[in-house]
Scaffold this active site. Structure first.
Site, short mmCIF file in Angstrom:
data_model
loop_
_atom_site.label_atom_id
_atom_site.label_comp_id
_atom_site.label_asym_id
_atom_site.label_seq_id
_atom_site.Cartn_x
_atom_site.Cartn_y
_atom_site.Cartn_z
N ASP A 11 0.88 -1.17 0.00
CA ASP A 11 0.00 0.00 0.00
C ASP A 11 0.92 1.22 0.00
OD1 ASP A 11 -2.35 1.64 0.30
OD2 ASP A 11 -1.86 1.87 2.41
N SER A 12 0.32 2.38 -0.23
CA SER A 12 1.09 3.62 -0.17
C SER A 12 1.56 3.91 1.25
CB SER A 12 0.23 4.78 -0.68
OG SER A 12 -0.96 4.85 0.08
N TYR A 43 -0.69 8.35 -2.55
CA TYR A 43 -0.76 8.07 -3.99
C TYR A 43 -1.98 8.74 -4.63
CZ TYR A 43 2.61 4.14 -3.75
OH TYR A 43 3.73 3.35 -3.61
N CYS A 74 -4.32 -1.28 -1.94
CA CYS A 74 -4.49 0.17 -2.11
C CYS A 74 -5.45 0.35 -3.28
CB CYS A 74 -3.14 0.80 -2.43
SG CYS A 74 -3.22 2.54 -2.89
N ASN A 75 -6.53 1.06 -3.04
CA ASN A 75 -7.52 1.25 -4.11
C ASN A 75 -6.93 2.05 -5.26
OD1 ASN A 75 -10.57 0.53 -3.14
ND2 ASN A 75 -9.22 0.95 -1.43
N THR A 76 -6.14 3.06 -4.92
CA THR A 76 -5.58 3.91 -5.97
C THR A 76 -4.69 3.08 -6.89
OG1 THR A 76 -5.59 5.70 -4.33
CG2 THR A 76 -4.35 6.08 -6.37
N GLU A 153 -4.01 9.25 8.85
CA GLU A 153 -2.57 9.13 9.14
C GLU A 153 -2.22 9.92 10.42
OE1 GLU A 153 0.24 7.75 7.07
OE2 GLU A 153 -1.23 6.63 5.89
N CYS A 185 -11.13 3.27 -0.28
CA CYS A 185 -9.74 3.60 0.07
C CYS A 185 -9.44 2.81 1.33
CB CYS A 185 -9.63 5.11 0.35
SG CYS A 185 -8.02 5.57 1.02
N HIS A 187 -7.70 3.33 3.76
CA HIS A 187 -7.63 4.10 5.01
C HIS A 187 -9.01 4.32 5.63
CE1 HIS A 187 -3.61 5.16 3.67
NE2 HIS A 187 -3.39 5.83 4.78
N1 DGL Z 1 -4.63 3.55 0.78
C1 DGL Z 1 -4.80 4.28 -0.45
C2 DGL Z 1 -6.03 3.78 -1.21
O1 DGL Z 1 -6.60 2.77 -0.83
C3 DGL Z 1 -4.98 5.76 -0.27
C4 DGL Z 1 -3.90 6.50 0.38
C5 DGL Z 1 -3.14 7.33 -0.58
O2 DGL Z 1 -3.65 8.33 -1.13
O3 DGL Z 1 -1.99 6.99 -0.80
O4 DGL Z 1 -6.41 4.38 -2.18
#
Ligand code: DGL
Length: 278
Positions: A11-12, A43, A74-76, A153, A185, A187
Protein backbone atom coordinates in the site's frame (compact mmCIF):
# COMPACT_ATOMS: atom_id res chain seq x y z
CA UNK A 1 8.79 -21.06 -4.62
CA UNK A 2 6.67 -23.41 -2.50
CA UNK A 3 3.40 -23.37 -0.62
CA UNK A 4 5.11 -21.89 2.41
CA UNK A 5 6.22 -18.81 0.46
CA UNK A 6 4.59 -15.65 1.85
CA UNK A 7 1.83 -13.46 0.46
CA UNK A 8 3.13 -10.01 -0.55
CA UNK A 9 0.99 -6.97 0.28
CA UNK A 10 1.66 -3.34 -0.58
CA UNK A 11 0.00 0.00 0.00
CA UNK A 12 1.09 3.62 -0.17
CA UNK A 13 1.34 3.59 3.62
CA UNK A 14 -0.66 2.34 6.55
CA UNK A 15 -4.11 1.89 4.95
CA UNK A 16 -3.36 -1.54 3.52
CA UNK A 17 -2.97 -2.84 7.07
CA UNK A 18 -6.80 -2.97 7.18
CA UNK A 19 -6.53 -5.56 4.40
CA UNK A 20 -3.57 -7.37 5.99
CA UNK A 21 -5.58 -7.73 9.20
CA UNK A 22 -8.33 -9.58 7.35
CA UNK A 23 -5.80 -11.74 5.45
CA UNK A 24 -4.28 -12.81 8.76
CA UNK A 25 -7.73 -13.42 10.29
CA UNK A 26 -8.93 -15.50 7.33
CA UNK A 27 -5.64 -17.24 6.52
CA UNK A 28 -3.75 -17.51 9.82
CA UNK A 29 -1.17 -20.00 8.59
CA UNK A 30 -0.07 -17.94 5.58
CA UNK A 31 3.15 -15.93 5.91
CA UNK A 32 2.93 -12.24 4.94
CA UNK A 33 5.29 -9.48 3.84
CA UNK A 34 3.83 -5.98 3.97
CA UNK A 35 5.37 -2.97 2.27
CA UNK A 36 4.11 0.52 3.12
CA UNK A 37 5.50 3.15 0.76
CA UNK A 38 5.56 5.78 3.49
CA UNK A 39 8.20 7.87 1.68
CA UNK A 40 5.79 8.53 -1.18
CA UNK A 41 2.33 8.47 0.45
CA UNK A 42 -0.23 9.71 -0.62
CA UNK A 43 -0.76 8.07 -3.99
CA UNK A 44 -4.30 9.39 -4.29
CA UNK A 45 -3.29 12.82 -5.58
CA UNK A 46 -0.72 11.55 -8.11
CA UNK A 47 -0.97 10.97 -11.83
CA UNK A 48 -1.67 7.48 -13.21
CA UNK A 49 1.88 7.35 -14.66
CA UNK A 50 3.49 7.95 -11.27
CA UNK A 51 1.16 5.55 -9.41
CA UNK A 52 2.01 2.89 -12.00
CA UNK A 53 5.74 3.43 -11.57
CA UNK A 54 5.49 3.22 -7.78
CA UNK A 55 3.34 0.08 -8.03
CA UNK A 56 5.91 -1.63 -10.26
CA UNK A 57 8.76 -0.69 -7.93
CA UNK A 58 6.90 -2.01 -4.89
CA UNK A 59 6.05 -5.19 -6.76
CA UNK A 60 9.65 -5.74 -7.82
CA UNK A 61 10.77 -5.51 -4.21
CA UNK A 62 8.13 -7.98 -3.00
CA UNK A 63 8.94 -10.38 -5.85
CA UNK A 64 12.60 -10.28 -4.79
CA UNK A 65 11.42 -11.63 -1.40
CA UNK A 66 9.94 -14.74 -3.05
CA UNK A 67 6.20 -14.12 -2.65
CA UNK A 68 3.65 -16.57 -4.10
CA UNK A 69 0.77 -14.08 -4.50
CA UNK A 70 0.62 -10.28 -4.66
CA UNK A 71 -2.10 -8.18 -3.03
CA UNK A 72 -2.44 -4.53 -4.06
CA UNK A 73 -3.96 -3.33 -0.78
CA UNK A 74 -4.49 0.17 -2.11
CA UNK A 75 -7.52 1.25 -4.11
CA UNK A 76 -5.58 3.91 -5.97
CA UNK A 77 -2.87 1.50 -7.11
CA UNK A 78 -5.48 -1.19 -7.88
CA UNK A 79 -7.55 1.24 -9.95
CA UNK A 80 -4.55 2.35 -11.97
CA UNK A 81 -2.15 -0.55 -12.23
CA UNK A 82 -3.85 -3.89 -11.52
CA UNK A 83 -4.25 -4.88 -15.17
CA UNK A 84 -0.70 -3.83 -16.09
CA UNK A 85 0.78 -5.71 -13.13
CA UNK A 86 -1.23 -8.82 -13.94
CA UNK A 87 0.28 -8.84 -17.43
CA UNK A 88 3.80 -8.34 -16.13
CA UNK A 89 3.95 -10.70 -13.19
CA UNK A 90 3.75 -14.49 -13.26
CA UNK A 91 2.12 -15.01 -9.87
CA UNK A 92 -1.54 -14.29 -9.02
CA UNK A 93 -2.23 -10.58 -8.44
CA UNK A 94 -5.28 -9.45 -6.49
CA UNK A 95 -6.56 -5.87 -6.17
CA UNK A 96 -9.21 -4.46 -3.86
CA UNK A 97 -11.65 -2.84 -6.32
CA UNK A 98 -13.51 -5.88 -7.59
CA UNK A 99 -13.91 -7.45 -4.12
CA UNK A 100 -15.28 -4.11 -2.84
CA UNK A 101 -17.70 -3.87 -5.75
CA UNK A 102 -18.91 -7.44 -5.19
CA UNK A 103 -19.48 -6.81 -1.48
CA UNK A 104 -21.45 -3.63 -2.30
CA UNK A 105 -23.68 -5.48 -4.75
CA UNK A 106 -24.43 -8.09 -2.09
CA UNK A 107 -25.42 -5.36 0.36
CA UNK A 108 -27.54 -2.97 -1.74
CA UNK A 109 -31.29 -3.33 -1.85
CA UNK A 110 -32.22 -0.27 -3.91
CA UNK A 111 -29.31 -0.44 -6.41
CA UNK A 112 -28.08 3.06 -5.51
CA UNK A 113 -24.43 2.80 -4.47
CA UNK A 114 -22.08 5.54 -3.32
CA UNK A 115 -18.33 5.24 -3.81
CA UNK A 116 -15.84 7.38 -1.92
CA UNK A 117 -12.09 7.30 -2.48
CA UNK A 118 -9.04 9.32 -3.36
CA UNK A 119 -9.08 11.78 -6.25
CA UNK A 120 -7.13 9.42 -8.51
CA UNK A 121 -9.36 6.43 -7.72
CA UNK A 122 -12.57 8.38 -8.33
CA UNK A 123 -11.21 10.04 -11.48
CA UNK A 124 -10.20 6.61 -12.86
CA UNK A 125 -13.86 5.53 -12.80
CA UNK A 126 -12.68 2.02 -11.83
CA UNK A 127 -15.48 1.31 -9.32
CA UNK A 128 -18.22 2.59 -11.61
CA UNK A 129 -16.82 0.42 -14.43
CA UNK A 130 -16.54 -2.76 -12.36
CA UNK A 131 -19.96 -2.26 -10.73
CA UNK A 132 -21.57 -1.71 -14.14
CA UNK A 133 -19.87 -4.78 -15.57
CA UNK A 134 -21.13 -6.95 -12.69
CA UNK A 135 -24.64 -5.45 -12.56
CA UNK A 136 -25.46 -2.94 -15.33
CA UNK A 137 -28.64 -1.61 -13.73
CA UNK A 138 -27.04 -0.14 -10.57
CA UNK A 139 -26.64 3.64 -10.17
CA UNK A 140 -23.27 4.77 -8.88
CA UNK A 141 -22.56 8.10 -7.18
CA UNK A 142 -18.86 8.83 -6.63
CA UNK A 143 -17.14 11.42 -4.44
CA UNK A 144 -13.44 12.06 -3.79
CA UNK A 145 -12.62 12.73 -0.12
CA UNK A 146 -8.98 13.87 -0.27
CA UNK A 147 -8.65 14.98 3.37
CA UNK A 148 -9.65 11.60 4.78
CA UNK A 149 -6.22 10.03 4.25
CA UNK A 150 -4.21 12.69 6.13
CA UNK A 151 -6.84 12.65 8.90
CA UNK A 152 -6.38 8.91 9.34
CA UNK A 153 -2.57 9.13 9.14
CA UNK A 154 -2.82 11.75 11.91
CA UNK A 155 -5.09 9.54 13.99
CA UNK A 156 -7.93 12.09 13.84
CA UNK A 157 -10.67 9.62 13.08
CA UNK A 158 -13.53 10.57 15.35
CA UNK A 159 -13.03 14.17 16.44
CA UNK A 160 -14.82 17.33 15.33
CA UNK A 161 -12.42 17.94 12.43
CA UNK A 162 -13.11 14.49 10.96
CA UNK A 163 -16.85 15.02 11.43
CA UNK A 164 -16.77 18.39 9.70
CA UNK A 165 -14.81 16.98 6.74
CA UNK A 166 -17.21 14.03 6.49
CA UNK A 167 -20.23 16.36 6.49
CA UNK A 168 -18.75 18.50 3.71
CA UNK A 169 -17.81 15.52 1.54
CA UNK A 170 -20.84 13.31 2.12
CA UNK A 171 -23.84 15.67 2.32
CA UNK A 172 -24.46 15.35 -1.44
CA UNK A 173 -24.32 11.55 -1.25
CA UNK A 174 -26.95 11.43 1.49
CA UNK A 175 -29.30 13.35 -0.81
CA UNK A 176 -28.89 10.79 -3.61
CA UNK A 177 -30.85 8.19 -1.62
CA UNK A 178 -28.08 5.61 -1.67
CA UNK A 179 -28.33 2.65 0.69
CA UNK A 180 -24.70 1.47 0.41
CA UNK A 181 -21.33 3.25 0.41
CA UNK A 182 -18.10 1.62 -0.71
CA UNK A 183 -15.19 2.83 1.39
CA UNK A 184 -13.00 2.88 -1.71
CA UNK A 185 -9.74 3.60 0.07
CA UNK A 186 -8.03 1.26 2.48
CA UNK A 187 -7.63 4.10 5.01
CA UNK A 188 -11.34 4.80 5.29
CA UNK A 189 -12.42 1.83 7.47
CA UNK A 190 -10.84 3.71 10.37
CA UNK A 191 -13.33 6.54 9.80
CA UNK A 192 -16.34 4.18 9.80
CA UNK A 193 -17.86 5.62 12.97
CA UNK A 194 -17.69 9.20 11.71
CA UNK A 195 -18.89 8.29 8.22
CA UNK A 196 -21.81 6.32 9.72
CA UNK A 197 -22.74 9.32 11.83
CA UNK A 198 -23.11 11.43 8.68
CA UNK A 199 -24.66 8.80 6.41
CA UNK A 200 -27.12 7.48 8.99
CA UNK A 201 -27.45 3.96 10.37
CA UNK A 202 -29.51 2.62 7.45
CA UNK A 203 -26.66 3.00 4.94
CA UNK A 204 -24.34 -0.02 4.69
CA UNK A 205 -20.62 0.85 4.79
CA UNK A 206 -18.59 -1.58 2.72
CA UNK A 207 -14.87 -2.11 2.92
CA UNK A 208 -13.18 -4.56 0.61
CA UNK A 209 -10.83 -6.17 3.15
CA UNK A 210 -12.88 -9.21 4.06
CA UNK A 211 -13.99 -9.95 0.50
CA UNK A 212 -10.38 -9.51 -0.68
CA UNK A 213 -9.19 -12.05 1.90
CA UNK A 214 -11.90 -14.45 0.73
CA UNK A 215 -10.72 -14.08 -2.87
CA UNK A 216 -7.09 -14.70 -1.86
CA UNK A 217 -8.13 -17.92 -0.13
CA UNK A 218 -10.08 -19.03 -3.18
CA UNK A 219 -7.19 -18.30 -5.56
CA UNK A 220 -4.60 -20.04 -3.35
CA UNK A 221 -6.86 -23.06 -2.92
CA UNK A 222 -7.60 -23.15 -6.67
CA UNK A 223 -3.87 -23.25 -7.46
CA UNK A 224 -3.04 -25.67 -4.62
CA UNK A 225 -0.89 -22.98 -3.03
CA UNK A 226 -2.35 -22.94 0.50
CA UNK A 227 0.27 -23.40 3.20
CA UNK A 228 -0.19 -26.64 5.07
CA UNK A 229 2.93 -26.32 7.25
CA UNK A 230 2.35 -26.11 11.00
CA UNK A 231 5.21 -23.78 11.96
CA UNK A 232 4.49 -20.13 12.83
CA UNK A 233 4.12 -18.05 9.66
CA UNK A 234 6.53 -15.21 8.92
CA UNK A 235 5.28 -11.64 9.45
CA UNK A 236 7.57 -9.07 7.87
CA UNK A 237 6.97 -5.34 7.62
CA UNK A 238 8.84 -2.81 5.50
CA UNK A 239 8.38 0.93 5.21
CA UNK A 240 10.16 3.18 2.73
CA UNK A 241 10.52 5.90 5.39
CA UNK A 242 10.17 6.39 9.15
CA UNK A 243 9.72 2.72 10.14
CA UNK A 244 9.32 3.62 13.85
CA UNK A 245 6.34 5.84 13.07
CA UNK A 246 4.89 3.10 10.89
CA UNK A 247 5.13 0.65 13.76
CA UNK A 248 3.56 3.07 16.21
CA UNK A 249 0.58 3.98 14.02
CA UNK A 250 0.30 0.49 12.53
CA UNK A 251 -1.08 -0.79 15.83
CA UNK A 252 -4.13 1.45 15.34
CA UNK A 253 -4.91 -0.23 12.06
CA UNK A 254 -4.23 -3.77 13.20
CA UNK A 255 -5.85 -3.63 16.61
CA UNK A 256 -4.65 -4.48 20.12
CA UNK A 257 -3.78 -8.15 19.44
CA UNK A 258 -1.30 -7.35 16.69
CA UNK A 259 1.89 -8.05 18.60
CA UNK A 260 3.40 -9.46 15.40
CA UNK A 261 4.21 -5.91 14.20
CA UNK A 262 7.29 -5.82 16.40
CA UNK A 263 9.91 -4.94 13.83
CA UNK A 264 9.48 -2.68 10.81
CA UNK A 265 12.49 -2.55 8.51
CA UNK A 266 13.48 0.36 6.32
CA UNK A 267 13.43 -0.38 2.60
CA UNK A 268 14.93 2.31 0.41
CA UNK A 269 12.80 3.25 -2.56
CA UNK A 270 13.93 1.46 -5.69
CA UNK A 271 13.92 4.36 -8.05
CA UNK A 272 14.82 3.02 -11.47
CA UNK A 273 15.61 6.48 -12.80
CA UNK A 274 18.67 6.53 -10.60
CA UNK A 275 20.17 3.77 -12.71
CA UNK A 276 18.87 4.68 -16.12
CA UNK A 277 19.39 8.44 -16.18
CA UNK A 278 22.83 9.99 -16.62
N1 DGL B 1 -4.63 3.55 0.78
C1 DGL B 1 -4.80 4.28 -0.45
C2 DGL B 1 -6.03 3.78 -1.21
O1 DGL B 1 -6.60 2.77 -0.83
C3 DGL B 1 -4.98 5.76 -0.27
C4 DGL B 1 -3.90 6.50 0.38
C5 DGL B 1 -3.14 7.33 -0.58
O2 DGL B 1 -3.65 8.33 -1.13
O3 DGL B 1 -1.99 6.99 -0.80
O4 DGL B 1 -6.41 4.38 -2.18
Amino acid sequence: MGNNAPIGVFDSGLGGLTVLKEIIRNLPSEGTIYLGDTARVPYGIRSPEVVTRYSFENTRFLLSRGIKLLVIACNTASAISLEKLKQDVNIPVIGVIEPGARAALKATRNGRIGVIGTETTIRSGAYARVLASLQPEVSVFSRPCPLFVPLVEEGWVDNEVALLAAKRYLAGLVEEGIDTVVLGCTHYPLLKKTIAEVMGGAVALIDSANETAREIKEVLAGQSLLNGAANAPMREFYATDAPERFKLLGGRFLGPDADYINNVKLMEVWDETRWTQK
